[in-house]
Design a protein around this motif. Structure first.
Motif, PDB file in Angstrom:
ATOM      1  N   THR A 249      79.345 -45.304   1.684  1.00 19.73           N
ATOM      2  CA  THR A 249      80.768 -45.456   1.400  1.00 19.73           C
ATOM      3  C   THR A 249      81.555 -45.463   2.705  1.00 19.73           C
ATOM      4  OG1 THR A 249      80.970 -43.052   1.140  1.00 19.73           O
ATOM      5  CG2 THR A 249      80.605 -44.352  -0.854  1.00 19.73           C
ATOM      6  N   ALA A 250      82.681 -46.143   2.706  1.00 22.21           N
ATOM      7  CA  ALA A 250      83.462 -46.344   3.932  1.00 22.21           C
ATOM      8  C   ALA A 250      84.418 -45.187   4.159  1.00 22.21           C
ATOM      9  CB  ALA A 250      84.208 -47.667   3.843  1.00 22.21           C
ATOM     10  N   GLN A 251      83.853 -44.003   4.341  1.00 22.22           N
ATOM     11  CA  GLN A 251      84.704 -42.844   4.583  1.00 22.22           C
ATOM     12  C   GLN A 251      83.924 -41.769   5.324  1.00 22.22           C
ATOM     13  OE1 GLN A 251      85.729 -40.612   1.029  1.00 22.22           O
ATOM     14  NE2 GLN A 251      83.899 -41.321  -0.031  1.00 22.22           N
ATOM     15  N   ILE A 252      84.666 -40.856   5.932  1.00 18.62           N
ATOM     16  CA  ILE A 252      84.087 -39.674   6.558  1.00 18.62           C
ATOM     17  C   ILE A 252      84.228 -38.506   5.589  1.00 18.62           C
ATOM     18  CG2 ILE A 252      84.311 -38.005   8.438  1.00 18.62           C
ATOM     19  CD1 ILE A 252      83.208 -40.643   9.413  1.00 18.62           C
ATOM     20  N   GLN A 253      83.131 -37.818   5.336  1.00 17.99           N
ATOM     21  CA  GLN A 253      83.135 -36.647   4.454  1.00 17.99           C
ATOM     22  C   GLN A 253      82.986 -35.394   5.326  1.00 17.99           C
ATOM     23  OE1 GLN A 253      80.767 -37.528   0.633  1.00 17.99           O
ATOM     24  NE2 GLN A 253      79.973 -39.062   2.073  1.00 17.99           N
ATOM     25  N   LYS A 254      83.923 -34.481   5.197  1.00 19.10           N
ATOM     26  CA  LYS A 254      83.982 -33.322   6.087  1.00 19.10           C
ATOM     27  C   LYS A 254      83.116 -32.164   5.581  1.00 19.10           C
ATOM     28  CE  LYS A 254      88.580 -34.422   7.881  1.00 19.10           C
ATOM     29  NZ  LYS A 254      89.965 -33.929   8.109  1.00 19.10           N
ATOM     30  N   ASP A 255      82.809 -31.270   6.518  1.00 18.75           N
ATOM     31  CA  ASP A 255      82.087 -30.016   6.220  1.00 18.75           C
ATOM     32  C   ASP A 255      80.788 -30.275   5.488  1.00 18.75           C
ATOM     33  OD1 ASP A 255      84.139 -28.409   7.355  1.00 18.75           O
ATOM     34  OD2 ASP A 255      85.310 -28.654   5.518  1.00 18.75           O
ATOM     35  N   ALA A 256      79.986 -31.210   5.990  1.00 18.67           N
ATOM     36  CA  ALA A 256      78.731 -31.574   5.331  1.00 18.67           C
ATOM     37  C   ALA A 256      77.562 -30.757   5.868  1.00 18.67           C
ATOM     38  CB  ALA A 256      78.460 -33.065   5.531  1.00 18.67           C
ATOM     39  N   TRP A 257      76.494 -30.729   5.075  1.00 13.96           N
ATOM     40  CA  TRP A 257      75.227 -30.139   5.495  1.00 13.96           C
ATOM     41  C   TRP A 257      74.090 -30.832   4.752  1.00 13.96           C
ATOM     42  CZ3 TRP A 257      72.387 -28.253   1.464  1.00 13.96           C
ATOM     43  CH2 TRP A 257      73.076 -27.845   0.316  1.00 13.96           C
ATOM     44  N   PHE A 258      72.910 -30.845   5.345  1.00 11.25           N
ATOM     45  CA  PHE A 258      71.715 -31.252   4.602  1.00 11.25           C
ATOM     46  C   PHE A 258      70.490 -30.510   5.127  1.00 11.25           C
ATOM     47  CE2 PHE A 258      72.342 -35.215   7.355  1.00 11.25           C
ATOM     48  CZ  PHE A 258      71.395 -34.897   8.320  1.00 11.25           C
ATOM     49  N   ILE A 259      69.494 -30.441   4.260  1.00 14.98           N
ATOM     50  CA  ILE A 259      68.222 -29.794   4.599  1.00 14.98           C
ATOM     51  C   ILE A 259      67.141 -30.867   4.661  1.00 14.98           C
ATOM     52  CG2 ILE A 259      66.447 -28.173   3.820  1.00 14.98           C
ATOM     53  CD1 ILE A 259      68.666 -26.526   2.502  1.00 14.98           C
ATOM     54  N   VAL A 260      66.364 -30.832   5.752  1.00 13.84           N
ATOM     55  CA  VAL A 260      65.302 -31.809   5.974  1.00 13.84           C
ATOM     56  C   VAL A 260      63.943 -31.124   5.864  1.00 13.84           C
ATOM     57  CG1 VAL A 260      64.268 -33.416   7.637  1.00 13.84           C
ATOM     58  CG2 VAL A 260      66.767 -33.192   7.487  1.00 13.84           C
ATOM     59  N   ASP A 261      63.046 -31.732   5.097  1.00 10.96           N
ATOM     60  CA  ASP A 261      61.660 -31.288   5.055  1.00 10.96           C
ATOM     61  C   ASP A 261      60.997 -31.742   6.354  1.00 10.96           C
ATOM     62  OD1 ASP A 261      58.701 -31.851   4.611  1.00 10.96           O
ATOM     63  OD2 ASP A 261      59.154 -30.744   2.785  1.00 10.96           O
ATOM     64  N   ASP A 262      60.572 -30.791   7.170  1.00 10.44           N
ATOM     65  CA  ASP A 262      60.080 -31.135   8.503  1.00 10.44           C
ATOM     66  C   ASP A 262      58.784 -31.946   8.460  1.00 10.44           C
ATOM     67  OD1 ASP A 262      62.219 -29.754   9.524  1.00 10.44           O
ATOM     68  OD2 ASP A 262      61.097 -27.918   9.923  1.00 10.44           O
ATOM     69  N   LYS A 263      58.030 -31.845   7.405  1.00 14.74           N
ATOM     70  CA  LYS A 263      56.754 -32.573   7.316  1.00 14.74           C
ATOM     71  C   LYS A 263      56.979 -34.030   6.931  1.00 14.74           C
ATOM     72  CE  LYS A 263      52.133 -32.430   5.273  1.00 14.74           C
ATOM     73  NZ  LYS A 263      51.205 -31.688   4.360  1.00 14.74           N
ATOM     74  N   SER A 264      57.795 -34.267   5.912  1.00 16.74           N
ATOM     75  CA  SER A 264      58.021 -35.637   5.430  1.00 16.74           C
ATOM     76  C   SER A 264      59.157 -36.341   6.153  1.00 16.74           C
ATOM     77  CB  SER A 264      58.322 -35.617   3.927  1.00 16.74           C
ATOM     78  OG  SER A 264      59.581 -34.995   3.675  1.00 16.74           O
TER      79      SER A 264
END
Length: 399
Positions: free
Chosen positions: A15-30
């Protein structure tokens, strides 16, 4: 192990916007994003605070030439070792520039296919490749050069009939190509033709589209002159590369058919900007001769709503892989908004390359290929040109 990235502003590539205060978790293996949210981030064993910087997907460049050295411009009598060495250097330079996936649009000795195979086997990391192998060209056409040490043409598959086209497409399919590159018209870098020469017949075009689509491959058409562009659209290719002199009627037709347009503005920009006295006169004259027309046509096509894909023709003269983010700025010079330019290099190009199930946007279930920028790329498209931006490939910081 899992890693939490938190406290950043997100351009997700969808989407053509900036979303503030974001976070995500990444599986280090995959290397996949397994959770994504906003504001209150969960606890995690490994946490990276991105300090309110801007996160966006890695750039996807749908038109490069890994075999080409943009500074030496050596194309004839290359060995396979030279092509491979150059390709590996270009892949590294692309990654540092923030390019995490490329589609090679024509490589001598099918080196792009061979490197992709190493990636699939886990022996080669870095920027990933959608390979095309050797492009399709008529005798004397835009890809009829790059002779090997034995005097044979090693870049283009030379095809002069529908049957020869069918055989060449099947050969690339056997080797592992995922896209077929065809030279529909002449071009700036070929000495024997003009950009509006039509170099493939309709039966040849129909054959390549039928044969490639029957085998789940796409077709990318180098097409600069108006007639060649029209015939490639009618034949049903998947993308028009360059599209310099596209007509008003064909802007509507390309929209109706849902075919992508990859302008590669920087390729035309770089030759006259840096090539005076260093490149053959015919290249300079060709590029200068139609640059204004090309820009004018893009200023009609892009605001008209064509499906815009992102490509730079990287490797062509003075068009370095490290300069790839400059194309975003140049796209805005010829009619794209900042948002449209960014989406061309994320969502749109991932769809064109057929990798949008895992790449092109930052969301749950997709690969964590992302850039960390100091400034907002929607507010200032030049933000992506940041020299010291952080680059993550499959959740691992590589620059």
């Amino acid at each position: 192990m899992e890693t939490l990235y938190k406290n950043f502003n997100l351009f997700d590539g969808k989407t053509a916007q900036i979303q503030k205060d974001a976070w995500f978790i990444v599986d280090d293996k995959s290397g996949e994003i397994i959770k994504l949210g906003f504001k209150d981030a969960p606890d995690a064993e490994h946490i990276v605070d991105l300090q309110q910087k801007y996160v966006m997907p890695g750039l996807i460049n749908s038109h490069v030439h890994l075999m080409m050295n943009a500074i030496t411009n050596k194309l004839n009598y290359l060995s396979e070792a030279e092509v491979t060495f150059t390709a590996l250097n270009n892949l590294k330079e692309a990654l540092q520039a923030g390019v995490t996936y490329v589609r090679d649009c024509g490589c001598a000795f099918d080196v792009d296919i061979k490197l992709r195979r190493l990636q699939e086997e886990g022996q080669l990391g870095g920027t990933e490749i959608v390979p095309s192998g050797r492009p399709m060209s008529i005798t004397g056409g835009h890809a009829d050069f790059t002779e090997g040490l034995d005097g044979e043409t090693t870049w283009g598959n030379i095809v002069d009939s529908p049957d020869e086209m069918r055989h060449a497409v099947r050969r690339e399919f056997k080797l592992g190509a995922k896209n077929i590159k065809i030279m529909v018209t002449g071009g700036v870098m070929s000495a024997t033709d003009k950009i509006d020469d039509v170099e493939l017949s309709m039966p040849e075009l129909e054959t390549v589209v039928e044969e490639a689509h029957n085998k789940h491959m796409t077709v990318a058409a180098h097409a600069e002159g108006a007639k060649g562009i029209h015939e490639a659209i009618v034949a049903g290719v998947d993308s028009i590369e360059h599209g310099c002199l596209i007509t008003d009627d064909d802007i509507e037709l390309i929209k109706q058919k849902g075919i992508y347009l990859t302008p590669t503005v920087i390729a035309t920009y770089s030759i006259p900007a840096y090539g005076e006295g260093k490149l053959p006169d015919y290249m300079i004259e060709k590029a200068k001769g139609f640059k204004e027309q090309f820009y004018a046509r893009m200023k009609v096509a892009i605001p008209a709503g064509v499906k815009l894909s992102f490509g730079t023709d990287a490797g062509t003269p003075f068009n370095r892989f490290g300069d790839i983010p400059k194309e975003l700025e140049l796209l805005t010079d010829v009619g794209a908004t900042n948002e449209e330019a960014l989406l061309s290099a994320t969502k749109n190009s991932s769809h064109l390359l057929g990798i949008d199930d895992k790449y092109g946007s930052l969301e749950t279930g997709k690969i964590a290929d992302f850039l960390v920028l100091d400034d907002d790329p929607i507010a200032d498209i030049k933000a992506v040109q940041q020299a010291d931006k952080a680059v993550y490939k499959k959740g691992v910081k590589v620059f």
